[in-house]
Design a protein around this motif. Structure first.
Motif, PDB file in Angstrom:
ATOM      1  N   ILE A   1      26.083  91.936  10.688  1.00 44.33           N
ATOM      2  CA  ILE A   1      25.492  92.925  11.845  1.00 44.33           C
ATOM      3  C   ILE A   1      26.211  94.189  12.029  1.00 44.33           C
ATOM      4  N   GLY A   2      27.583  93.660  11.794  1.00 42.09           N
ATOM      5  CA  GLY A   2      27.831  94.817  11.109  1.00 42.09           C
ATOM      6  C   GLY A   2      29.467  94.945  12.615  1.00 42.09           C
ATOM      7  N   GLY A   3      29.615  93.987  13.013  1.00 43.49           N
ATOM      8  CA  GLY A   3      30.559  93.347  14.263  1.00 43.49           C
ATOM      9  C   GLY A   3      31.724  93.627  13.728  1.00 43.49           C
ATOM     10  N   ILE A   4      32.797  93.780  14.156  1.00 44.67           N
ATOM     11  CA  ILE A   4      34.122  93.010  13.438  1.00 44.67           C
ATOM     12  C   ILE A   4      34.271  91.258  14.810  1.00 44.67           C
ATOM     13  N   ARG A   5      34.843  90.296  13.932  1.00 48.31           N
ATOM     14  CA  ARG A   5      35.086  89.331  14.519  1.00 48.31           C
ATOM     15  C   ARG A   5      36.819  88.806  14.161  1.00 48.31           C
ATOM     16  N   ILE A   6      37.586  89.073  14.856  1.00 43.62           N
ATOM     17  CA  ILE A   6      38.773  87.523  14.614  1.00 43.62           C
ATOM     18  C   ILE A   6      39.105  86.770  13.554  1.00 43.62           C
ATOM     19  N   LEU A   7      39.297  86.082  13.167  1.00 41.62           N
ATOM     20  CA  LEU A   7      39.656  84.691  12.425  1.00 41.62           C
ATOM     21  C   LEU A   7      41.172  84.276  12.989  1.00 41.62           C
ATOM     22  N   ASP A   8      41.139  83.139  13.477  1.00 39.94           N
ATOM     23  CA  ASP A   8      42.382  82.659  13.489  1.00 39.94           C
ATOM     24  C   ASP A   8      42.282  81.530  12.923  1.00 39.94           C
ATOM     25  N   MET A   9      43.786  80.498  12.860  1.00 37.66           N
ATOM     26  CA  MET A   9      43.592  79.030  12.512  1.00 37.66           C
ATOM     27  C   MET A   9      42.277  77.867  13.202  1.00 37.66           C
ATOM     28  N   LEU A  10      41.812  77.305  12.144  1.00 36.41           N
ATOM     29  CA  LEU A  10      41.660  76.013  13.228  1.00 36.41           C
ATOM     30  C   LEU A  10      41.993  74.837  14.061  1.00 36.41           C
ATOM     31  N   SER A  11      41.860  74.820  15.064  1.00 38.47           N
ATOM     32  CA  SER A  11      41.900  74.210  15.919  1.00 38.47           C
ATOM     33  C   SER A  11      42.480  73.210  15.716  1.00 38.47           C
ATOM     34  N   GLY A  12      42.521  71.970  15.671  1.00 36.39           N
ATOM     35  CA  GLY A  12      41.990  70.555  15.380  1.00 36.39           C
ATOM     36  C   GLY A  12      41.994  70.561  14.000  1.00 36.39           C
ATOM     37  N   GLU A  13      40.892  69.601  13.885  1.00 32.66           N
ATOM     38  CA  GLU A  13      39.915  69.517  12.800  1.00 32.66           C
ATOM     39  C   GLU A  13      38.299  69.277  12.770  1.00 32.66           C
ATOM     40  N   GLN A  14      37.532  70.493  13.008  1.00 31.73           N
ATOM     41  CA  GLN A  14      35.686  69.955  12.640  1.00 31.73           C
ATOM     42  C   GLN A  14      35.509  68.910  11.579  1.00 31.73           C
ATOM     43  N   LEU A  15      36.142  68.668  10.763  1.00 30.71           N
ATOM     44  CA  LEU A  15      35.757  67.014  10.156  1.00 30.71           C
ATOM     45  C   LEU A  15      36.716  65.785   9.303  1.00 30.71           C
ATOM     46  N   PRO A  16      37.266  65.182  10.536  1.00 28.49           N
ATOM     47  CA  PRO A  16      38.751  64.814   9.970  1.00 28.49           C
ATOM     48  C   PRO A  16      37.951  63.727   8.515  1.00 28.49           C
ATOM     49  N   ARG A  17      39.535  63.708   7.708  1.00 26.44           N
ATOM     50  CA  ARG A  17      39.125  62.816   6.846  1.00 26.44           C
ATOM     51  C   ARG A  17      38.010  63.254   5.588  1.00 26.44           C
ATOM     52  N   ILE A  18      38.546  64.319   5.476  1.00 20.13           N
ATOM     53  CA  ILE A  18      37.964  65.278   4.382  1.00 20.13           C
ATOM     54  C   ILE A  18      38.184  65.289   3.672  1.00 20.13           C
ATOM     55  N   CYS A  19      39.898  64.936   2.772  1.00 23.20           N
ATOM     56  CA  CYS A  19      40.093  65.625   2.054  1.00 23.20           C
ATOM     57  C   CYS A  19      41.344  64.118   1.962  1.00 23.20           C
TER      58      CYS A  19
ATOM     59  N   ALA B   1      47.813  85.871   5.848  1.00 21.46           N
ATOM     60  CA  ALA B   1      48.389  87.034   6.979  1.00 21.46           C
ATOM     61  C   ALA B   1      49.538  86.740   8.023  1.00 21.46           C
ATOM     62  N   SER B   2      49.615  86.166   8.061  1.00 16.40           N
ATOM     63  CA  SER B   2      50.733  85.826   9.288  1.00 16.40           C
ATOM     64  C   SER B   2      52.201  85.228   8.260  1.00 16.40           C
ATOM     65  N   ALA B   3      52.093  84.846   6.953  1.00  8.20           N
ATOM     66  CA  ALA B   3      53.048  85.073   6.065  1.00  8.20           C
ATOM     67  C   ALA B   3      53.599  86.338   5.610  1.00  8.20           C
ATOM     68  N   SER B   4      52.736  87.453   5.261  1.00  9.63           N
ATOM     69  CA  SER B   4      52.891  88.605   4.632  1.00  9.63           C
ATOM     70  C   SER B   4      52.939  89.612   5.582  1.00  9.63           C
ATOM     71  N   GLY B   5      52.768  89.141   7.347  1.00 15.01           N
ATOM     72  CA  GLY B   5      52.790  90.169   8.416  1.00 15.01           C
ATOM     73  C   GLY B   5      51.771  91.396   8.139  1.00 15.01           C
ATOM     74  N   LEU B   6      50.819  90.735   6.961  1.00 15.29           N
ATOM     75  CA  LEU B   6      49.877  92.460   7.101  1.00 15.29           C
ATOM     76  C   LEU B   6      48.595  92.148   7.541  1.00 15.29           C
ATOM     77  N   CYS B   7      47.622  92.507   7.748  1.00 21.10           N
ATOM     78  CA  CYS B   7      45.678  92.360   8.119  1.00 21.10           C
ATOM     79  C   CYS B   7      45.214  92.592   6.468  1.00 21.10           C
ATOM     80  N   ILE B   8      44.295  91.684   7.182  1.00 24.32           N
ATOM     81  CA  ILE B   8      43.498  90.966   5.783  1.00 24.32           C
ATOM     82  C   ILE B   8      41.933  91.554   6.767  1.00 24.32           C
ATOM     83  N   HIS B   9      41.677  92.154   5.873  1.00 21.88           N
ATOM     84  CA  HIS B   9      40.065  92.585   6.350  1.00 21.88           C
ATOM     85  C   HIS B   9      38.604  92.429   5.200  1.00 21.88           C
ATOM     86  N   ILE B  10      37.670  91.958   5.471  1.00 22.90           N
ATOM     87  CA  ILE B  10      36.979  90.808   5.163  1.00 22.90           C
ATOM     88  C   ILE B  10      35.748  91.153   5.321  1.00 22.90           C
ATOM     89  N   ASN B  11      34.321  91.016   3.974  1.00 17.14           N
ATOM     90  CA  ASN B  11      33.498  91.566   4.736  1.00 17.14           C
ATOM     91  C   ASN B  11      32.557  90.041   4.281  1.00 17.14           C
TER      92      ASN B  11
END
Length: 318
Positions: free
Chosen positions: A300-318, A215-225
């Motif tokens: 449940i029909g609401g709208i949530r903004i998905l942003d970049m992950l800050s830090g790492e949920q699970l380090p050393r995963i790959c 979304a950042s690279a394209s400058g557009l908005c992505i809607h997902i369900n």
């Protein structure tokens, strides 16, 4: 060192000569794609794979996301003093087997042994070389309003399986990593249509971070369900238990594709005929505004903004 290379690496990768460089000739026509990645996963054996399998698949998949046909790999190993030879054999066997299945050759590499306590077992770096055929143009700059977003399978399997193994947690049924090569799936997609604007494999940071990057690279908005995105019950249960978000958990065997809206349904049908894409689905679309934003319509029909992950949920995963 000479004995280690001669007894383990030469037979594993069928190296004909030992020289300072590998020489490649008779490359097929097209653009050359090059990528490199390092693998430091802990533990180096996990349900569904190991660091050797991961190092080959991860680099091959990076080539495939550019639309390239993988041809050659290099492999560099940093091994800690005292590392078990049986473990090394098992890792090299994984690399050899999957390379043969894919049809790529590991043509050169490097090995270093570091002191005890300085390397945490084994680290692997692989570089990959592939060819992009004429007519294939895959880039975030190609994303357009009206594009459909396709995901090839369920999310979160790799990260949760590694986390469970690392911490001695068991689930029923057992959670397995989804690590696998995606070049065959990509080949089937490109045979169906060249109107694939961009592809990514959502590894570190998971699906949400990958979508936000695009979304950042394209400058557009992505809607997902959320209803359209598959999460296995075991993965969802583990995330609920541990306070993790499956949208940010690493994957190693799925891809995200942005395609022309007119081609989306038939492309999904073609993907479903492959093992790697049997659970493919359209999960959303691209619109113009709000710019550089990912919006998730929740169950449940609401709208949530998905942003970049800050830090790492699970380090050393790959």
């Amino acid at each position: 060192m000479h004995q280690l290379i001669r007894d383990y690496f030469v037979p594993a990768f069928d190296l004909k000569t030992l020289h300072d460089s590998a020489v490649i000739d008779n490359l097929p026509p097209g653009k050359l794609a090059v990528t490199t990645d390092s693998y430091v996963i802990s533990p180096y054996f996990f349900p569904g794979g190991d660091i050797g399998l991961l190092s080959v698949c991860g680099t091959v998949n990076d080539l495939a996301m550019a639309g390239a046909r993988p041809l050659y790999l290099t492999a560099g190993f940093i091994i800690e003093e005292g590392f078990p030879f049986d473990d090394l054999k098992r890792i090299l066997s994984s690399m050899q087997k999957v390379s043969e299945e894919i049809g790529v050759s590991i043509i050169t590499g490097d090995t270093k042994v570091v002191e005890k306590g300085k390397g945490d077992g084994i680290f692997i770096n692989t570089a990959g070389f592939g060819v992009i055929e004429e007519g294939i143009d895959i880039s975030p700059l190609n994303i357009r309003p009206g594009d459909k977003v396709i995901v090839s399978g369920s999310i979160g399997n790799h990260g949760i399986s590694v986390m469970a193994e690392r911490n001695g947690i068991s689930f029923e049924p057992r959670l397995l990593s989804d690590v696998r090569p995606l070049h065959g799936l990509v080949g089937a997609m490109l045979r169906e249509t060249n109107n694939i604007h961009v592809m990514r494999d959502p590894t570190r940071g998971g699906l949400a971070t990958t979508l936000k990057e695009l979304a950042s690279a394209s400058g557009l908005c992505i809607h997902i369900n959320e209803d359209s995105i598959a999460v296995r019950p075991g993965v969802r249960g583990a995330c609920d238990l541990l306070g993790l978000d499956p949208f940010y958990v690493a994957n190693e065997g799925i891809l995200v594709a942005f395609v022309d809206g007119n081609d989306a349904e038939r492309l999904v049908e073609a993907m479903k005929k492959t093992e790697a894409g049997k659970d493919a689905a359209v999960i959303g679309e691209v619109v113009e505004t709000p710019a550089q934003t990912v919006l998730l319509k929740t169950n449940i029909g609401g709208i949530r903004i998905l942003d970049m992950l800050s830090g790492e949920q699970l380090p050393r995963i790959c």
